[in-house]
Design an enzyme around this catalytic site. Structure first.
Site, PDB file in Angstrom:
ATOM      1  N   ARG A 147       0.864  -7.081  -0.947  1.00 48.28           N
ATOM      2  CA  ARG A 147       1.049  -6.098  -0.397  1.00 48.28           C
ATOM      3  C   ARG A 147       1.241  -6.151   1.322  1.00 48.28           C
ATOM      4  O   ARG A 147       0.580  -5.500   2.046  1.00 48.28           O
ATOM      5  CB  ARG A 147      -0.193  -5.045  -0.489  1.00 48.28           C
ATOM      6  CG  ARG A 147       0.150  -3.991  -1.764  1.00 48.28           C
ATOM      7  CD  ARG A 147       0.216  -4.235  -3.026  1.00 48.28           C
ATOM      8  NE  ARG A 147       0.881  -3.142  -3.614  1.00 48.28           N
ATOM      9  CZ  ARG A 147       0.176  -2.240  -4.120  1.00 48.28           C
ATOM     10  NH1 ARG A 147      -1.297  -2.305  -4.160  1.00 48.28           N
ATOM     11  NH2 ARG A 147       0.625  -1.005  -4.860  1.00 48.28           N
ATOM     12  N   GLN A 152       7.318  -4.741   1.111  1.00 48.20           N
ATOM     13  CA  GLN A 152       7.434  -3.491   0.738  1.00 48.20           C
ATOM     14  C   GLN A 152       8.844  -3.072  -0.315  1.00 48.20           C
ATOM     15  O   GLN A 152       8.585  -2.356  -1.242  1.00 48.20           O
ATOM     16  CB  GLN A 152       7.425  -2.523   1.698  1.00 48.20           C
ATOM     17  CG  GLN A 152       6.015  -2.187   2.270  1.00 48.20           C
ATOM     18  CD  GLN A 152       5.913  -1.061   3.551  1.00 48.20           C
ATOM     19  OE1 GLN A 152       6.916  -1.040   4.066  1.00 48.20           O
ATOM     20  NE2 GLN A 152       4.813  -0.979   3.683  1.00 48.20           N
ATOM     21  N   ASP A 155       8.018  -4.071  -3.948  1.00 47.51           N
ATOM     22  CA  ASP A 155       6.617  -3.735  -4.390  1.00 47.51           C
ATOM     23  C   ASP A 155       6.626  -2.526  -5.502  1.00 47.51           C
ATOM     24  O   ASP A 155       6.864  -1.491  -5.438  1.00 47.51           O
ATOM     25  CB  ASP A 155       5.911  -3.085  -3.321  1.00 47.51           C
ATOM     26  CG  ASP A 155       4.210  -2.651  -3.711  1.00 47.51           C
ATOM     27  OD1 ASP A 155       3.913  -2.890  -4.840  1.00 47.51           O
ATOM     28  OD2 ASP A 155       3.703  -2.401  -2.642  1.00 47.51           O
ATOM     29  N   SER A 158       3.944  -0.111  -6.426  1.00 47.03           N
ATOM     30  CA  SER A 158       4.028   0.991  -5.559  1.00 47.03           C
ATOM     31  C   SER A 158       5.100   2.002  -6.232  1.00 47.03           C
ATOM     32  O   SER A 158       4.898   3.256  -6.249  1.00 47.03           O
ATOM     33  CB  SER A 158       4.041   0.702  -4.119  1.00 47.03           C
ATOM     34  OG  SER A 158       3.039   0.254  -3.587  1.00 47.03           O
ATOM     35  N   TYR A 251      -7.538  -2.919  -0.328  1.00 48.24           N
ATOM     36  CA  TYR A 251      -8.060  -2.365  -1.516  1.00 48.24           C
ATOM     37  C   TYR A 251      -9.448  -2.119  -1.326  1.00 48.24           C
ATOM     38  O   TYR A 251     -10.393  -2.150  -0.653  1.00 48.24           O
ATOM     39  CB  TYR A 251      -8.028  -3.420  -2.602  1.00 48.24           C
ATOM     40  CG  TYR A 251      -6.349  -3.605  -3.204  1.00 48.24           C
ATOM     41  CD1 TYR A 251      -5.800  -2.517  -3.939  1.00 48.24           C
ATOM     42  CD2 TYR A 251      -5.763  -4.857  -2.732  1.00 48.24           C
ATOM     43  CE1 TYR A 251      -4.613  -2.930  -4.120  1.00 48.24           C
ATOM     44  CE2 TYR A 251      -4.417  -5.090  -3.136  1.00 48.24           C
ATOM     45  CZ  TYR A 251      -3.830  -4.209  -3.964  1.00 48.24           C
ATOM     46  OH  TYR A 251      -2.817  -4.182  -4.447  1.00 48.24           O
TER      47      TYR A 251
END
Ligand code: NAD
Length: 403
Positions: A147, A152, A155, A158, A251
């Site tokens: 991450r 991004q 990802d 996500s 996280y």
């Protein structure tokens, strides 16, 4: 994660990221997903067009996109070939793009050196991982993509969590016997419903945004204090608790027993006043935290709804059953599985773009497969290569189970 490995020279040549035709076209294959209820497909015509314009061959299994409303003819128009059988699809294919992890039977159809990219759910899919190791298949697991900002665009956790959060809010609204928005009508004034979101990560934030758009009063809670700012920026109220359980990589960590008691007290009070509760709390690699006990459900209003996104990892509510709808004390508890498949068109589009970005890393500007998977993102997501399982937790489980 072990050190990165050298790719097999001269094989995988793709040019998703290059401008001109590839030196050696690669054959990419996209099977029809076979998992029950799976409507998504790993690529879409827009992405296929970019690959075929670069000179590569993209094969799509007949009907692979139908469930996501990308019929075969759209793929053909984008330059893909439609394969009528698995054998036609895979014969000579260098890269296989998937959504769901391959089964053992899927792996048995792959030639040595084939590169498979997709979700692998490795610790729950040990037999297939072992078979990929034994057949010397190379597998990249999208859930292992780090991450970091540079990753991004690839990802997929996500992008699919975004689809899941949206679907969860709609599912909550659909099962709620009340309107969500405030209404002022000739037949009286309707008070807005209260929606509570537990866990304000990617899915939770999308659920908040969707519930707000539907006009509900939205409250949210997360153990990471940093989530507060994002929740408030969406116009929702953030429930504060004197805990900040942000851990490595952004996280959440597991709470201490004392913290769990405090959390349950606060959560119980908020749950009791909500009309819809959407739970998304998760800790990577662990069972989902229990946030709503059976006793708390008994305090809820009749007609209230819980949508438990953590159903597949044990559930955030004690009464949740994965894939089922439970009714207790007049409360409806939904344990949906594979929510992104409920918005297959856009979930597939986002997933396909994630894969396109990932492919651009795997190849160099001349269209050749990179010789070393030293890039941080490739190294982290490389699950199996050349007969070795590189993801340590999976390898440990395999040796523990003598696989
Ligand atoms: P996730 O699916 O692992 O968990 C969902 C949410 O549950 C998280 O926000 C977590 O804090 C929360 N949670 C865990 N235990 C809880 C508990 N006991 N009570 C309440 N909430 C609890 O998370 P995710 O959606 O994958 O995102 C995790 C983090 O990664 C977030 O900070 C997110 O913003 C970040 N992220 C960063 C990038 C990036 O590129 N930099 C990309 C995606 C996500």
């Amino acid at each position: 994660m072990s050190t990165p490995v050298i790719a097999q020279e001269g094989k995988g040549i793709i040019s998703a990221g290059s401008k001109g035709p590839a030196a050696t076209p690669v054959v990419l294959a996209v099977p029809k997903e076979q998992a029950s209820g799976e409507q998504r497909v790993a690529t879409v015509p827009e992405v296929v067009q970019k690959l075929t314009k670069s000179g590569h061959e993209v094969r799509i299994e007949h009907d692979a996109g139908t469930g996501a409303y990308y019929p075969d003819d759209l793929f053909t128009a984008a330059g893909a070939k439609i394969a009528s059988s698995q054998a036609d699809l895979l014969n000579g294919a260098r890269i296989v793009l998937r959504v769901q992890p391959p089964t053992v039977a899927d792996v048995d159809q792959l030639a040595e050196g084939t590169v498979v990219i997709g979700f692998m759910n490795p610790t729950h899919n040990l037999e297939a991982v072992a078979r990929m190791r034994d057949r010397k298949v190379t597998a990249f697991a999208l859930e292992l993509v780090p991450r970091i900002t540079r990753a991004q665009s690839m990802d997929a956790l996500s992008s699919q969590a975004t689809a899941a959060g949206y679907s969860a809010a709609l599912l909550g609204a659909e099962n709620c016997p009340k309107f969500l928005p405030m209404l002022t009508t000739a037949a009286g004034t309707i008070r807005p419903a209260t929606v509570l979101i537990l866990g304000a990560g990617v899915a939770g934030l999308m659920a908040i945004a969707t519930a707000k758009r539907l006009g509900a009063i939205v409250e949210a809670y997360d153990v990471r204090r940093a989530a507060g700012e994002q929740v408030r920026s969406l116009g929702a109220k953030f429930l504060e608790l004197e805990i900040n359980a942000e851990s490595q990589g952004g996280y959440a960590r597991e709470l201490t027993p004392g913290e769990k008691v405090k959390e349950q007290q606060m959560v119980s009070a908020a749950v009791a006043r909500a009309d819809v509760v959407i739970t998304t709390a998760a800790i990577p690699g662990r069972k989902a935290p229990l946030l709503i006990t059976r006793e708390t459900v008994a305090t809820m209003r009749p007609g209230a709804v819980i949508v438990d996104l953590a159903a597949e990892s044990g559930g955030n509510c004690e009464l949740t059953q994965a894939g089922k709808t439970v009714r207790e004390h007049g409360v409806t508890i939904l344990g949906p599985q594979n929510l992104p498949a409920r918005v297959p068109f856009h979930a597939s589009q986002m997933y396909a773009k994630n894969l396109q970005s990932f492919l651009a890393l795997l190849i160099d500007k001349d269209g050749a497969l990179v010789r070393e998977f030293t890039d941080e993102i490739l190294a982290a997501s490389l699950l199996v290569h050349a007969g070795t399982v590189l993801h340590t937790p999976t390898r440990d489980l395999l040796s523990g189970g003598k696989l």
